[in-house]
Design a protein around this motif. Structure first.
Motif, PDB file in Angstrom:
ATOM      1  N   VAL A  12      -0.525  -0.204  13.676  1.00  0.00           N
ATOM      2  CA  VAL A  12      -1.966  -0.503  13.634  1.00  0.00           C
ATOM      3  C   VAL A  12      -2.387  -0.842  12.198  1.00  0.00           C
ATOM      4  O   VAL A  12      -3.118  -1.816  11.953  1.00  0.00           O
ATOM      5  CB  VAL A  12      -2.799   0.680  14.189  1.00  0.00           C
ATOM      6  N   ALA A  13      -1.885  -0.041  11.229  1.00  0.00           N
ATOM      7  CA  ALA A  13      -2.243  -0.288   9.827  1.00  0.00           C
ATOM      8  C   ALA A  13      -1.731  -1.652   9.377  1.00  0.00           C
ATOM      9  O   ALA A  13      -2.466  -2.419   8.725  1.00  0.00           O
ATOM     10  CB  ALA A  13      -1.675   0.815   8.939  1.00  0.00           C
ATOM     11  N   ALA A  16      -3.797  -4.420  10.993  1.00  0.00           N
ATOM     12  CA  ALA A  16      -5.143  -4.510  10.403  1.00  0.00           C
ATOM     13  C   ALA A  16      -5.088  -5.174   9.032  1.00  0.00           C
ATOM     14  O   ALA A  16      -5.924  -6.031   8.714  1.00  0.00           O
ATOM     15  CB  ALA A  16      -5.767  -3.119  10.299  1.00  0.00           C
ATOM     16  N   VAL A  17      -4.092  -4.797   8.208  1.00  0.00           N
ATOM     17  CA  VAL A  17      -3.975  -5.397   6.864  1.00  0.00           C
ATOM     18  C   VAL A  17      -3.687  -6.895   6.974  1.00  0.00           C
ATOM     19  O   VAL A  17      -4.320  -7.722   6.298  1.00  0.00           O
ATOM     20  CB  VAL A  17      -2.875  -4.677   6.044  1.00  0.00           C
ATOM     21  N   LEU A  19      -4.270  -8.915   9.538  1.00  0.00           N
ATOM     22  CA  LEU A  19      -5.413  -9.638  10.100  1.00  0.00           C
ATOM     23  C   LEU A  19      -6.521  -9.784   9.050  1.00  0.00           C
ATOM     24  O   LEU A  19      -7.158 -10.840   8.937  1.00  0.00           O
ATOM     25  CB  LEU A  19      -5.938  -8.904  11.345  1.00  0.00           C
ATOM     26  N   GLY A  20      -6.731  -8.718   8.260  1.00  0.00           N
ATOM     27  CA  GLY A  20      -7.729  -8.780   7.183  1.00  0.00           C
ATOM     28  C   GLY A  20      -7.390  -9.886   6.192  1.00  0.00           C
ATOM     29  O   GLY A  20      -8.253 -10.657   5.777  1.00  0.00           O
ATOM     30  N   VAL A  23      -8.008 -13.426   7.842  1.00  0.00           N
ATOM     31  CA  VAL A  23      -9.399 -13.899   8.003  1.00  0.00           C
ATOM     32  C   VAL A  23     -10.144 -13.992   6.671  1.00  0.00           C
ATOM     33  O   VAL A  23     -11.247 -14.523   6.615  1.00  0.00           O
ATOM     34  CB  VAL A  23     -10.226 -13.000   8.973  1.00  0.00           C
ATOM     35  N   HIS A  24      -9.539 -13.455   5.596  1.00  0.00           N
ATOM     36  CA  HIS A  24     -10.238 -13.460   4.309  1.00  0.00           C
ATOM     37  C   HIS A  24     -10.508 -14.900   3.857  1.00  0.00           C
ATOM     38  O   HIS A  24      -9.647 -15.762   3.977  1.00  0.00           O
ATOM     39  CB  HIS A  24      -9.411 -12.733   3.250  1.00  0.00           C
ATOM     40  N   PRO A  25     -11.729 -15.175   3.334  1.00  0.00           N
ATOM     41  CA  PRO A  25     -12.050 -16.544   2.930  1.00  0.00           C
ATOM     42  C   PRO A  25     -11.139 -17.093   1.836  1.00  0.00           C
ATOM     43  O   PRO A  25     -11.054 -18.315   1.669  1.00  0.00           O
ATOM     44  CB  PRO A  25     -13.501 -16.459   2.447  1.00  0.00           C
ATOM     45  N   ALA A  26     -10.463 -16.217   1.087  1.00  0.00           N
ATOM     46  CA  ALA A  26      -9.557 -16.721   0.048  1.00  0.00           C
ATOM     47  C   ALA A  26      -8.330 -17.381   0.682  1.00  0.00           C
ATOM     48  O   ALA A  26      -7.727 -18.276   0.087  1.00  0.00           O
ATOM     49  CB  ALA A  26      -9.122 -15.583  -0.869  1.00  0.00           C
ATOM     50  N   LEU A  47      -3.502  -6.025  17.157  1.00  0.00           N
ATOM     51  CA  LEU A  47      -4.349  -4.918  16.700  1.00  0.00           C
ATOM     52  C   LEU A  47      -5.123  -4.318  17.870  1.00  0.00           C
ATOM     53  O   LEU A  47      -5.179  -3.087  18.031  1.00  0.00           O
ATOM     54  CB  LEU A  47      -5.307  -5.414  15.612  1.00  0.00           C
TER      55      LEU A  47
ATOM     56  N   LEU B 307     -16.864 -13.136   6.819  1.00  0.00           N
ATOM     57  CA  LEU B 307     -15.397 -13.069   6.896  1.00  0.00           C
ATOM     58  C   LEU B 307     -14.846 -12.124   5.829  1.00  0.00           C
ATOM     59  O   LEU B 307     -13.936 -11.336   6.105  1.00  0.00           O
ATOM     60  CB  LEU B 307     -14.802 -14.476   6.730  1.00  0.00           C
ATOM     61  N   ALA B 311     -12.832  -8.740   6.521  1.00  0.00           N
ATOM     62  CA  ALA B 311     -11.522  -8.455   5.936  1.00  0.00           C
ATOM     63  C   ALA B 311     -11.532  -7.060   5.297  1.00  0.00           C
ATOM     64  O   ALA B 311     -10.576  -6.287   5.449  1.00  0.00           O
ATOM     65  CB  ALA B 311     -11.172  -9.518   4.901  1.00  0.00           C
ATOM     66  N   LEU B 314     -11.467  -4.429   8.034  1.00  0.00           N
ATOM     67  CA  LEU B 314     -10.112  -4.268   8.579  1.00  0.00           C
ATOM     68  C   LEU B 314      -9.243  -3.466   7.606  1.00  0.00           C
ATOM     69  O   LEU B 314      -8.418  -2.650   8.027  1.00  0.00           O
ATOM     70  CB  LEU B 314      -9.494  -5.641   8.859  1.00  0.00           C
ATOM     71  N   ALA B 318      -7.301   0.061   8.340  1.00  0.00           N
ATOM     72  CA  ALA B 318      -5.901   0.307   7.956  1.00  0.00           C
ATOM     73  C   ALA B 318      -5.805   1.560   7.089  1.00  0.00           C
ATOM     74  O   ALA B 318      -4.862   2.346   7.227  1.00  0.00           O
ATOM     75  CB  ALA B 318      -5.352  -0.899   7.206  1.00  0.00           C
ATOM     76  N   GLU B 321      -5.503   5.091   8.872  1.00  0.00           N
ATOM     77  CA  GLU B 321      -4.326   5.498   9.646  1.00  0.00           C
ATOM     78  C   GLU B 321      -3.505   6.546   8.908  1.00  0.00           C
ATOM     79  O   GLU B 321      -3.316   6.457   7.695  1.00  0.00           O
ATOM     80  CB  GLU B 321      -3.454   4.269   9.944  1.00  0.00           C
TER      81      GLU B 321
END
Lengths: 297, 343
Positions: A12-13, A16-17, A19-20, A23-26, A47, B307, B311, B314, B318, B321
């Motif tokens: 899960v961690a 999540a990392v 996916l983050g 999706v980050h704009p950078a 996730l 966004l 991020a 999210l 994380a 956990e």
């Protein structure tokens, strides 16, 4: 067993990392074509599966899983059935369709809006007064508006390539004076009448020395004027960057282009995201689930 | 530049020193840090009517409640952004305010986690090594990514401007930070099992990082001074990068204070876990608020701000956990929040 393994803290961690980061704009992975969008969708599915797999382990986790599932369903629905794009309106002009764009900004062609929308006026900051279905509508950089299920926002003024008016300085034996000339209109100044014959917002010469405009933006404005005194007709060229470059034989006055009031239209962002309430509710459920963990340890 | 934001940045920097150097400031150091952060929040009231000012005020308030070295440094950076972008007057964002509160809580959790690990026997030279590595990475990416070529630039398009003097200072800072981080890492990893690490290498690493911190502080100061001399719009456009420089310089100084100073008491991991949960909850709410603001202002929830906040949220999920690399995940979460606030 595989789904249960996805619900362990480690996967899960990691999901999540990743996916983050995606999706980050950078990084903007979702905007890098269909492969990027598929990667984001895959990570989101992993996730959500992980969160759902352990939803029975407490109310907080159940809320987080339900919320995440809602967000995923909402985003997926908007991804498949939603629409986004842009709409350019000239001053006084209307439109019934917008230019739809897909992942990565790829153009998908024109799509009907289902209503007609027209531009009344646009301010320098892009604030646009629109008219649709007989009602007035204002869209500004800080306020979007809804019409027929669509949201219209992020207005940006765009140059049409024409001028609303030109300000000219005329220097003659009797002194200097300024006049404001609008296209299609003859302006009288003392015994002269001045009219715009052609306007070039970004003047240049092509290989054959023919005048042209490189863009619609008023970067290097110039104009060809039709000046008349009595029965004598003169064609005077004015370039804002180089005032008084041309003297017209038989005409004692010199002309300079002082300023240009460019004609501006507006470009609007058009969005149809019907699952917005589901996404919003999902995010709130996730927040409630996370904060519930404080109470329940 | 807003005088309120400048005063707040100074107060927050003092609060960072107080929160870090407990031995120098006495047993009541956390109280002093809290008071200084609260004063910074008061100084920010005049700029609280625009987006960056409100976020800096929220961060200072959060830091006054949960004082931590990282929170104070983040407040300094947020004050720099608020001061440089005051003239733009963007509307206050609820998402940014929530993210600022989340950042204060996450900063406290990371600071507490580090303190707990140091109390449990972690070699403090690793903290200085990590700060040096982070400073190197930040310097390599900031200012147009040309610091390694002795050049520093801010802004794009018509606002693009070079800062030649600071480029030289920051280039030297990059060399010193990279060298310091490598020497300190070699100091820990180099010796064979059972052998004592080289004291000379440790000293050289410390001095290189100290030099890097000084060069970064000087370079940031020169960027601000040169920018305020007729290039305010360029400074406003590159405010996030200038704030990033200030944050990294402060981080190096704080890491060296931890490295060189005596150990303070720690309140343990339990509190850090709760602070991380509060921060994660606030980050998710910030993402929701940014999405709602996007719909109301820009017609879509998929805005860059939403966004970036998603991020960070999210990253918060994380960090919650119960698995390995807890400190790294918390630090990543804090970094994502800081990016959102400064970008």
């Amino acid at each position: 067993v595989a789904v249960k393994a996805l619900g362990a803290p480690g996967p899960v961690a990691v999901a999540a990392v990743l996916l983050g980061a995606a999706v980050h704009p950078a990084l903007r992975l979702a905007e890098r074509g269909e492969a990027g969008a598929a990667a984001v969708a895959g990570l989101a599915a992993l996730l959500v599966l992980g969160l759902v797999a352990r939803a029975r382990n407490g109310r907080g986790k159940l809320l987080v899983a339900t919320g995440a599932l809602g967000v995923a369903i909402g985003l997926g629905y908007d991804g498949l059935r939603g629409r986004s794009g842009g709409l350019t309106l000239p001053p006084g002009g209307g439109a019934q369709r917008f230019e739809e764009s897909g992942p990565g900004g790829r153009s998908l062609g024109l799509r009907p809006l289902g209503f007609e929308i027209a531009l009344d006026d646009v301010a320098a900051d892009g604030t646009a007064r629109l008219e649709t279905r007989g009602t007035a509508l204002v869209v500004s950089p800080s306020r979007a508006a809804s019409v027929g299920g669509y949201r219209l926002g992020s207005p940006e003024p765009v140059a049409t390539g024409d001028a609303r008016a030109l300000r000219l300085r005329i220097e003659g034996t009797s002194g200097a004076r300024e006049v404001r000339v609008t296209p299609g209109e003859e302006v009288r100044s003392e015994d002269l009448s001045v009219e715009i014959e052609r306007y070039f917002p970004d003047f240049a010469l092509d290989a054959a020395n023919e005048p042209l405009s490189r863009s619609a933006e008023p970067r290097n404005p110039a104009a060809l004027l039709r000046v008349q005194r009595g029965a004598s007709l003169f064609r005077v060229f004015v370039l804002k960057a180089m005032p008084r470059i041309h003297r017209q034989e038989g005409l004692p006055e010199t002309f300079a282009l002082v300023a240009v009031e460019p004609e501006q239209g507006v470009r609007l962002g058009v969005f149809y995201e019907p699952a917005t309430p589901v996404v919003g509710l999902g995010v709130l459920l996730v927040a409630a689930g996370v904060l519930l963990g404080l109470v329940r340890g | 530049v807003s005088p309120g934001a400048a005063l707040a940045a100074l107060l927050a920097a003092l609060a960072a020193c107080a929160a870090t150097a407990e031995s120098a400031w006495g047993r009541r150091a956390p109280v002093q840090a809290r008071v200084l952060a609260a004063l910074a929040a008061l100084a920010l009231l005049p700029v609280a009517l625009h987006a960056e000012g409100a976020a800096a005020l929220a961060l200072a308030t959060g830091t006054a409640i949960l004082p931590s070295p990282l929170g104070c440094l983040a407040t300094v950076a947020a004050c720099v952004v608020a001061g440089l972008r005051e003239a733009q007057g963007a509307p206050v964002s609820a998402g940014a305010v929530l993210a600022a509160l989340a950042a204060a809580s996450a900063a406290s959790a990371v600071s507490r986690s580090v303190a707990a690990r140091v109390a449990a026997g972690l070699d403090v030279s690793w903290i200085a090594t990590a700060a040096g590595a982070l400073a190197s990475a930040a310097l390599a990416g900031l200012g147009g990514g040309q610091v390694a070529r002795w050049r520093f630039a801010l802004g794009g398009g018509e606002l693009h401007a070079h800062f030649p003097g600071p480029g030289l200072l920051l280039g030297l800072g990059l060399l010193a930070a990279t060298g310091g981080a490598l020497v300190l890492a070699a100091h820990r990893l180099g010796p064979p099992p059972g052998a004592a690490p080289s004291a000379l290498a440790r000293l050289a690493g410390q001095r290189l990082l100290l030099l890097a911190a000084g060069l970064l502080a000087l370079g940031s100061g020169f960027v601000l001074a040169q920018g305020m001399d007729g290039r305010a719009a360029t400074l406003a456009a590159g405010a996030g990068e200038v704030a990033g420089l200030v944050f990294v310089a402060g981080l190096l100084i704080v890491a060296l204070m931890v490295h060189l100073g005596p150990r303070g008491a720690t309140q343990g991991e339990g509190l850090a876990a709760r602070e991380t949960r509060v921060a994660a909850g606030l980050a998710v709410l910030a993402a929701a608020a940014c999405g709602a603001e996007g719909v109301l202002r820009s017609a879509s929830y998929a805005t860059p701000a939403a966004l970036a906040a998603s991020a960070a949220a999210l990253g918060g999920l994380a960090a919650l956990e119960a698995t390995r690399l807890t400190l790294a995940r918390r630090a990543l979460f804090f970094g994502a929040l800081l990016w959102f606030l400064l970008a």
